[in-house]
Design a protein around this motif. Structure first.
Motif, mmCIF file in Angstrom:
data_model
loop_
_atom_site.group_PDB
_atom_site.id
_atom_site.type_symbol
_atom_site.label_atom_id
_atom_site.label_comp_id
_atom_site.label_asym_id
_atom_site.label_seq_id
_atom_site.Cartn_x
_atom_site.Cartn_y
_atom_site.Cartn_z
ATOM 1 N N THR A 1 0.741 -1.690 -0.055
ATOM 2 C CA THR A 1 -0.034 -0.063 0.046
ATOM 3 C C THR A 1 0.591 1.669 0.082
ATOM 4 O O THR A 1 2.245 0.719 0.577
ATOM 5 C CB THR A 1 -0.682 -0.072 0.819
ATOM 6 O OG1 THR A 1 -0.279 0.097 2.597
ATOM 7 C CG2 THR A 1 -1.801 -1.127 1.069
ATOM 8 N N PRO A 2 -0.012 2.751 -0.553
ATOM 9 C CA PRO A 2 1.221 3.777 -0.614
ATOM 10 C C PRO A 2 1.823 4.419 0.879
ATOM 11 O O PRO A 2 3.144 4.621 1.243
ATOM 12 C CB PRO A 2 0.092 4.727 -0.563
ATOM 13 C CG PRO A 2 -0.845 3.734 -1.486
ATOM 14 C CD PRO A 2 -0.987 2.311 -1.384
ATOM 15 N N ASP A 3 1.230 3.589 2.312
ATOM 16 C CA ASP A 3 1.434 4.294 3.341
ATOM 17 C C ASP A 3 2.571 3.058 3.948
ATOM 18 O O ASP A 3 3.052 2.602 5.322
ATOM 19 C CB ASP A 3 0.899 4.836 4.487
ATOM 20 C CG ASP A 3 0.311 3.055 4.597
ATOM 21 O OD1 ASP A 3 -0.077 2.026 4.080
ATOM 22 O OD2 ASP A 3 -1.524 3.014 5.994
ATOM 23 N N LEU A 4 3.042 2.000 3.310
ATOM 24 C CA LEU A 4 3.480 0.891 3.449
ATOM 25 C C LEU A 4 5.082 0.796 3.877
ATOM 26 O O LEU A 4 5.747 2.026 3.159
ATOM 27 C CB LEU A 4 4.010 -0.012 2.876
ATOM 28 C CG LEU A 4 4.417 -2.051 3.363
ATOM 29 C CD1 LEU A 4 3.283 -2.047 4.727
ATOM 30 C CD2 LEU A 4 5.016 -2.698 2.422
ATOM 31 N N LEU A 5 6.071 1.147 4.946
ATOM 32 C CA LEU A 5 7.086 1.096 5.816
ATOM 33 C C LEU A 5 8.108 0.366 4.691
ATOM 34 O O LEU A 5 7.494 -1.353 4.813
ATOM 35 C CB LEU A 5 7.569 2.206 7.109
ATOM 36 C CG LEU A 5 6.470 3.264 7.100
ATOM 37 C CD1 LEU A 5 7.185 3.373 8.708
ATOM 38 C CD2 LEU A 5 7.112 4.335 6.431
ATOM 39 N N THR B 1 10.847 -5.446 6.051
ATOM 40 C CA THR B 1 12.228 -6.436 6.407
ATOM 41 C C THR B 1 12.585 -6.388 8.164
ATOM 42 O O THR B 1 12.924 -7.231 7.911
ATOM 43 C CB THR B 1 13.232 -5.059 6.013
ATOM 44 O OG1 THR B 1 13.029 -3.951 6.652
ATOM 45 C CG2 THR B 1 13.350 -4.900 4.560
ATOM 46 N N GLY B 2 11.361 -5.468 8.550
ATOM 47 C CA GLY B 2 11.847 -5.350 10.181
ATOM 48 C C GLY B 2 12.543 -4.319 10.523
ATOM 49 O O GLY B 2 13.033 -3.788 9.872
ATOM 50 N N SER B 3 12.843 -4.672 12.363
ATOM 51 C CA SER B 3 13.019 -2.708 12.508
ATOM 52 C C SER B 3 13.761 -2.969 13.750
ATOM 53 O O SER B 3 13.934 -5.018 14.927
ATOM 54 C CB SER B 3 12.873 -1.782 12.711
ATOM 55 O OG SER B 3 11.642 -2.334 13.548
ATOM 56 N N GLU B 4 14.622 -2.457 14.487
ATOM 57 C CA GLU B 4 14.693 -2.701 15.793
ATOM 58 C C GLU B 4 14.374 -2.029 16.760
ATOM 59 O O GLU B 4 13.635 -1.141 16.880
ATOM 60 C CB GLU B 4 16.364 -1.441 16.121
ATOM 61 C CG GLU B 4 17.479 -2.938 15.087
ATOM 62 C CD GLU B 4 18.890 -1.203 15.347
ATOM 63 O OE1 GLU B 4 19.686 -1.685 15.637
ATOM 64 O OE2 GLU B 4 18.633 -0.761 14.998
ATOM 65 N N GLU C 1 0.338 -6.569 -5.373
ATOM 66 C CA GLU C 1 -0.309 -5.141 -5.477
ATOM 67 C C GLU C 1 1.361 -4.059 -5.550
ATOM 68 O O GLU C 1 1.278 -3.678 -4.653
ATOM 69 C CB GLU C 1 -1.235 -4.166 -5.153
ATOM 70 C CG GLU C 1 -2.921 -5.292 -5.397
ATOM 71 C CD GLU C 1 -3.158 -4.891 -6.687
ATOM 72 O OE1 GLU C 1 -2.190 -4.667 -7.771
ATOM 73 O OE2 GLU C 1 -4.355 -4.915 -7.170
ATOM 74 N N ILE C 2 2.106 -5.278 -5.658
ATOM 75 C CA ILE C 2 3.957 -4.754 -5.503
ATOM 76 C C ILE C 2 3.825 -3.073 -6.066
ATOM 77 O O ILE C 2 4.545 -2.186 -5.370
ATOM 78 C CB ILE C 2 4.959 -5.807 -6.368
ATOM 79 C CG1 ILE C 2 6.337 -4.738 -5.857
ATOM 80 C CG2 ILE C 2 4.655 -5.723 -7.339
ATOM 81 C CD1 ILE C 2 7.114 -5.910 -6.088
ATOM 82 N N ASN C 3 3.112 -2.990 -7.223
ATOM 83 C CA ASN C 3 3.455 -1.865 -7.524
ATOM 84 C C ASN C 3 2.837 -0.703 -6.618
ATOM 85 O O ASN C 3 2.912 0.997 -7.249
ATOM 86 C CB ASN C 3 2.674 -1.359 -9.410
ATOM 87 C CG ASN C 3 1.784 -1.855 -9.179
ATOM 88 O OD1 ASN C 3 0.773 -2.730 -8.605
ATOM 89 N ND2 ASN C 3 1.296 -0.995 -10.160
ATOM 90 N N ALA D 1 8.482 3.951 -3.976
ATOM 91 C CA ALA D 1 9.808 3.586 -4.141
ATOM 92 C C ALA D 1 10.923 2.951 -3.315
ATOM 93 O O ALA D 1 11.444 1.848 -3.503
ATOM 94 C CB ALA D 1 10.696 4.685 -4.599
ATOM 95 N N LYS D 2 11.066 3.321 -1.824
ATOM 96 C CA LYS D 2 11.974 2.925 -0.746
ATOM 97 C C LYS D 2 11.288 1.661 -0.461
ATOM 98 O O LYS D 2 12.297 1.097 -0.158
ATOM 99 C CB LYS D 2 11.485 4.340 0.310
ATOM 100 C CG LYS D 2 10.373 4.412 0.757
ATOM 101 C CD LYS D 2 10.213 5.528 2.319
ATOM 102 C CE LYS D 2 8.587 5.470 2.623
ATOM 103 N NZ LYS D 2 9.019 6.513 4.001
ATOM 104 N N VAL D 3 10.038 1.501 -0.427
ATOM 105 C CA VAL D 3 9.531 -0.074 -0.126
ATOM 106 C C VAL D 3 10.754 -0.851 -1.126
ATOM 107 O O VAL D 3 10.434 -1.550 -0.908
ATOM 108 C CB VAL D 3 8.195 -0.113 -0.020
ATOM 109 C CG1 VAL D 3 7.912 -2.046 0.533
ATOM 110 C CG2 VAL D 3 7.885 1.014 0.746
ATOM 111 N N GLN D 4 10.104 -0.779 -2.528
ATOM 112 C CA GLN D 4 10.926 -1.291 -3.630
ATOM 113 C C GLN D 4 12.302 -1.966 -3.918
ATOM 114 O O GLN D 4 12.499 -2.611 -3.998
ATOM 115 C CB GLN D 4 10.405 -0.966 -4.518
ATOM 116 C CG GLN D 4 8.680 -0.766 -4.734
ATOM 117 C CD GLN D 4 7.951 -0.138 -6.260
ATOM 118 O OE1 GLN D 4 9.188 0.652 -7.106
ATOM 119 N NE2 GLN D 4 6.806 0.225 -6.225
ATOM 120 N N SER D 5 13.036 -0.469 -3.511
ATOM 121 C CA SER D 5 14.439 -0.644 -2.723
ATOM 122 C C SER D 5 14.969 -1.272 -1.898
ATOM 123 O O SER D 5 16.338 -2.466 -1.807
ATOM 124 C CB SER D 5 15.250 1.018 -2.362
ATOM 125 O OG SER D 5 14.612 0.972 -1.749
ATOM 126 N N ALA D 6 13.810 -1.776 -0.768
ATOM 127 C CA ALA D 6 14.112 -2.354 1.020
ATOM 128 C C ALA D 6 14.350 -4.020 0.037
ATOM 129 O O ALA D 6 14.939 -5.118 0.163
ATOM 130 C CB ALA D 6 13.263 -2.359 1.285
#
Length: 300
Positions: free
Chosen positions: A53-57, A62-65, A90-92, A96-101
Motif C-alpha cells: 500500500t502507499p503507506d507501507l514502510l 524487513t523488520g526493525s530494531e 499489488e507490488i506497484n 520507491a523506498k519500499v521497493q528498494s528494500a
C-alpha cells in the motif's frame, strides 16, 4: 484448487525450479494470489503475504530494531520477508523506498537492518502481483527491479468451461484442503536435476542471438528499429536458458530444444525491453517485438 490457468501454474513451478522471482500481471479476480498461496501450501515451507500500500514502510517488510527495556538494549525484530515464499500483492502500490528494500532481498538474498546484515532462508522466492489496468495511485516498478524478476507472466481471462467450473464450485461450496506434498530437500534435488538438462552449443548461440537482437532489432526486422529504446540485459540470457531447461525437465526430457526456448521467450524478455514513444503511438507491444524476432531468427 485452481481451475484452468495452466500457463500460470507451470510458470510458477518454473520460477521455483530456477530459484527465480516471478511477476504476475492480470486484472482482479483471475486467481493470481490464490495460485501463489496454493503453491506455498503444497510446499513444506514458510509463507507470508504482504499487501503493498502507499503507506507501507520498509520496516514493515524487513523488520526493525526494537528497544528492550528489560535489558536496556535494541533488538532486531525480523519482518515478514524472512520466509521462503513471499507474496507481494499489488507490488506497484508501494513507494520507491519500499521497493528498494525489496531489491536487496531479491538480488542478494539478504536484508540489512540497523547496520546488520541477515541472510534470508533458502529457498527465497518473491511472487509479486500487479494490476495492469489500474495505474492511479501506483508507483511503476523501475527497470532495475523488473530485471530482477526471472519471469513476467501475463494472466488472461479463463475459458468458458473453466469459468463455469469456477461457478459450480462456488455454488456447491466445494473447498479442497491444500496439504504439503513436497519438502524443501525435494525442491533442492529437483533444482539439481534441472541443472543437468543438456543444452547444446547451437541452442546456446540461438539464445544469445535472440537476446542481442532485442538491443538492435532493426538488424533483423527493419521496421522494428524505431520501436526499442533499450533491449534486454545479459540477465535475460541466463533467465531464458534456465527457464527453457526447466520446461524440458517438466516435460520429462534431459535435453532442451528450440521449442522450449520459444515457449519461455515472452515471459523471460517482455519486462526487460523498454519501448520508444513510436511504439506506444503505433500500439506496438514488447510481445509484438519478441514475436517478430522469433519469426525472423533462423532456428538452430
Amino acid at each position: 484448487m485452481i481451475v484452468g490457468q495452466e500457463g500460470l501454474v507451470t510458470r510458477l513451478l518454473i520460477a521455483l525450479l530456477c530459484d527465480g522471482h516471478c511477476l504476475v500481471e492480470g486484472v482482479p479476480g483471475l486467481a493470481k494470489s490464490l495460485t501463489v498461496s496454493t503453491l506455498a501450501g503444497c510446499l513444506d515451507a514458510g509463507y507470508a503475504r504482504l499487501q503493498f500500500t502507499p503507506d507501507l514502510l520498509p520496516a514493515d517488510l524487513t523488520g526493525s530494531e526494537v528497544y528492550n527495556a528489560a535489558e536496556s538494549k535494541f533488538e532486531v525484530r525480523q519482518g515478514p520477508i524472512f520466509t521462503n515464499i513471499l507474496l507481494a500483492d499489488e507490488i506497484n502500490r508501494a513507494p520507491a523506498k519500499v521497493q528498494s528494500a525489496l531489491l536487496e532481498a531479491m538480488q542478494e538474498r539478504q536484508v540489512s537492518i540497523g547496520g546488520q546484515t541477515f541472510p534470508l532462508p533458502a529457498p527465497f522466492l518473491v511472487l509479486a502481483t500487479q494490476n495492469p489496468i489500474e495505474q492511479e495511485g501506483t508507483y511503476p516498478l523501475p527497470e532495475a527491479q523488473l530485471d530482477r524478476f526471472l519471469l513476467n507472466v501475463r494472466v488472461d481471462y479463463p475459458g468458458e468451461l473453466d469459468e463455469r467450473e469456477v461457478l459450480d464450485r462456488t455454488l456447491t461450496g466445494e473447498i479442497q484442503a491444500v496439504n504439503p506434498v513436497l519438502a524443501l530437500p525435494d525442491v533442492a534435488e529437483a533444482r539439481r536435476s534441472v541443472g543437468l538438462v543438456r543444452m547444446e552449443p547451437e541452442l546456446r548461440d540461438y539464445i544469445v542471438q535472440l537476446v542481442r537482437s532485442t538491443r538492435s532489432p532493426g538488424r533483423q526486422v527493419r521496421e522494428l528499429a524505431a520501436y526499442v529504446e533499450f533491449g534486454a540485459s545479459p540477465r535475460a540470457t541466463t533467465a531464458l536458458a534456465t527457464s527453457a531447461r526447466a520446461v524440458a525437465w517438466l516435460s520429462g526430457r534431459d535435453y532442451a530444444t528450440p521449442d522450449d526456448v520459444k515457449a519461455m521467450a515472452l515471459d523471460a524478455l517482455r519486462h526487460r525491453i523498454v519501448l520508444s514513444y513510436e511504439a506506444e503511438a503505433d500500439q506496438v507491444t514488447a510481445d509484438d517485438v519478441i514475436a517478430r524476432l522469433l519469426t525472423a531468427l533462423p532456428l538452430p
